[in-house]
Write a protein that holds these residues in place. Sequence first.
Motif, PDB file in Angstrom:
ATOM      1  N   UNK A   1       3.569  12.387 -82.753  1.00 17.11           N
ATOM      2  CA  UNK A   1       2.746  12.813 -81.616  1.00 17.11           C
ATOM      3  C   UNK A   1       3.616  13.197 -80.431  1.00 17.11           C
ATOM      4  N   UNK A   2       3.322  14.371 -79.850  1.00 21.78           N
ATOM      5  CA  UNK A   2       3.926  14.790 -78.588  1.00 21.78           C
ATOM      6  C   UNK A   2       2.870  14.628 -77.507  1.00 21.78           C
TER       7      UNK A   2
ATOM      8  N   UNK B   1       8.422  30.513 -84.503  1.00 22.39           N
ATOM      9  CA  UNK B   1       9.779  30.992 -84.809  1.00 22.39           C
ATOM     10  C   UNK B   1      10.334  30.328 -86.068  1.00 22.39           C
ATOM     11  N   UNK B   2       9.898  29.092 -86.318  1.00 19.92           N
ATOM     12  CA  UNK B   2      10.369  28.359 -87.492  1.00 19.92           C
ATOM     13  C   UNK B   2       9.424  28.501 -88.687  1.00 19.92           C
ATOM     14  N   UNK B   3       8.430  29.375 -88.549  1.00 22.14           N
ATOM     15  CA  UNK B   3       7.452  29.636 -89.618  1.00 22.14           C
ATOM     16  C   UNK B   3       6.687  28.375 -90.022  1.00 22.14           C
ATOM     17  N   UNK B   4       6.422  27.521 -89.046  1.00 25.97           N
ATOM     18  CA  UNK B   4       5.611  26.320 -89.289  1.00 25.97           C
ATOM     19  C   UNK B   4       4.161  26.663 -88.973  1.00 25.97           C
TER      20      UNK B   4
ATOM     21  N   UNK C   1       5.550  24.545 -77.607  1.00 25.21           N
ATOM     22  CA  UNK C   1       5.718  24.024 -78.961  1.00 25.21           C
ATOM     23  C   UNK C   1       5.255  25.060 -79.986  1.00 25.21           C
ATOM     24  N   UNK C   2       4.136  25.720 -79.701  1.00 20.63           N
ATOM     25  CA  UNK C   2       3.577  26.697 -80.642  1.00 20.63           C
ATOM     26  C   UNK C   2       4.523  27.871 -80.861  1.00 20.63           C
ATOM     27  N   UNK C   3       5.138  28.348 -79.797  1.00 16.34           N
ATOM     28  CA  UNK C   3       6.069  29.472 -79.926  1.00 16.34           C
ATOM     29  C   UNK C   3       7.258  29.078 -80.785  1.00 16.34           C
TER      30      UNK C   3
ATOM     31  N   UNK D   1      13.828  18.282 -82.191  1.00 17.64           N
ATOM     32  CA  UNK D   1      13.702  17.016 -82.914  1.00 17.64           C
ATOM     33  C   UNK D   1      12.264  16.781 -83.352  1.00 17.64           C
ATOM     34  N   UNK D   2      11.315  17.134 -82.472  1.00 17.62           N
ATOM     35  CA  UNK D   2       9.898  16.940 -82.792  1.00 17.62           C
ATOM     36  C   UNK D   2       9.469  17.788 -83.978  1.00 17.62           C
ATOM     37  N   UNK D   3      10.031  18.987 -84.099  1.00 16.42           N
ATOM     38  CA  UNK D   3       9.635  19.903 -85.164  1.00 16.42           C
ATOM     39  C   UNK D   3      10.473  19.756 -86.429  1.00 16.42           C
ATOM     40  N   UNK D   4      11.469  18.911 -86.367  1.00 20.01           N
ATOM     41  CA  UNK D   4      12.351  18.731 -87.522  1.00 20.01           C
ATOM     42  C   UNK D   4      11.569  18.218 -88.730  1.00 20.01           C
TER      43      UNK D   4
END
Length: 337
Positions: free
Chosen positions: A38-39, A137-140, A131-133, A110-113
């Motif tokens: 959670x962020x 970029x990481x194709x998540x 966070x969404x951008x 780190x949060x998106x890792x």
Amino acid sequence: MSSDSLPPLPCRHIVVQGGGNAANALTCGARLGLSSRLISKIADDRQGRGLLEELEADGVDTSCIVVSKGGRSPFTYVIVDNQSKTRTCIFHPGHPCAVPDDLPQSRLLSALDGAGLVYFDARFPEIALKVAVEATCKSIPILIDAERKRRGLDDILQLASYAICSATFPQAWTEAPSVSAALVSMLLRLPKLKFVIVTLGENGCILVERREEESPALEETDADSLLESLKQRRDDSTATPTCFSSSCVKLRANGIGTVNGRLLLGTAERIPPHEVIDTTGAGDAFTGAVLYAICAGMPPEKMLPFAAQVAAACCRALGARTGLPYRSDPRLAPFFC
């Protein structure tokens, strides 16, 4: 009659527990077996410390929650009427609010890792968009909770892969004449969306899924008429959640356009009235189950009854999290086969 002469309202039960759309949904996902992170932002007060302890006890990673040394954590009083089965919410937003500077690039990365999916309730639009951008970029893939029109929500919707909407949002956002037409309109306006769901409480939910088939043989079908034909297939004597799906067609919304896809109608569990305790958090439970289903690769036909079953379990206890089921719940066993 003055307010001083009114009799006090009796209160039978009090439950103090964590809340918030994203926190509730991630708690649900964690109980089902997801690794959830959670962020958010809270204050270093009694409520904030309690929130952290509760999330950690449920296995939610709190390492990306910012703890302010001053201020006050968000808090909501929820008054549940046992007779009318209604609730009244009194919300204190807390302060200071989360801002993009609370999430430096190192913490964001780190949060998106290792993330397989990112979910937003968009209550803090600036930080959510940041966070969404990065996730894009990481194709998540991104799941957005479109509860109501909010500042900054449109920017995140443009990046979303999946959307879950409240009953009123699709038509309010698109100004389409019907719910099914509004869902078609959302897919046309948001080309990255793979599916959009509108939740309807005890009336179940509707999902429109985009399909990539470009066969000229696809039949063009009016979305409103197709939805009505699915409704006629429902069996009101069936208590357990079910799902009815169309074949892949060219879904047409008059005056709006067409999209290749399927329309699915999901039913809610028919809960005996005496078993309904509190509907607070049922929508978050539904969302948490959808989070799990997407990550697990569940097809929509299985996902919708699964999410309805999880939401129904939430309604059988007081508070948004008390009734959230665990993966070991026997009622969920058929979905994990």
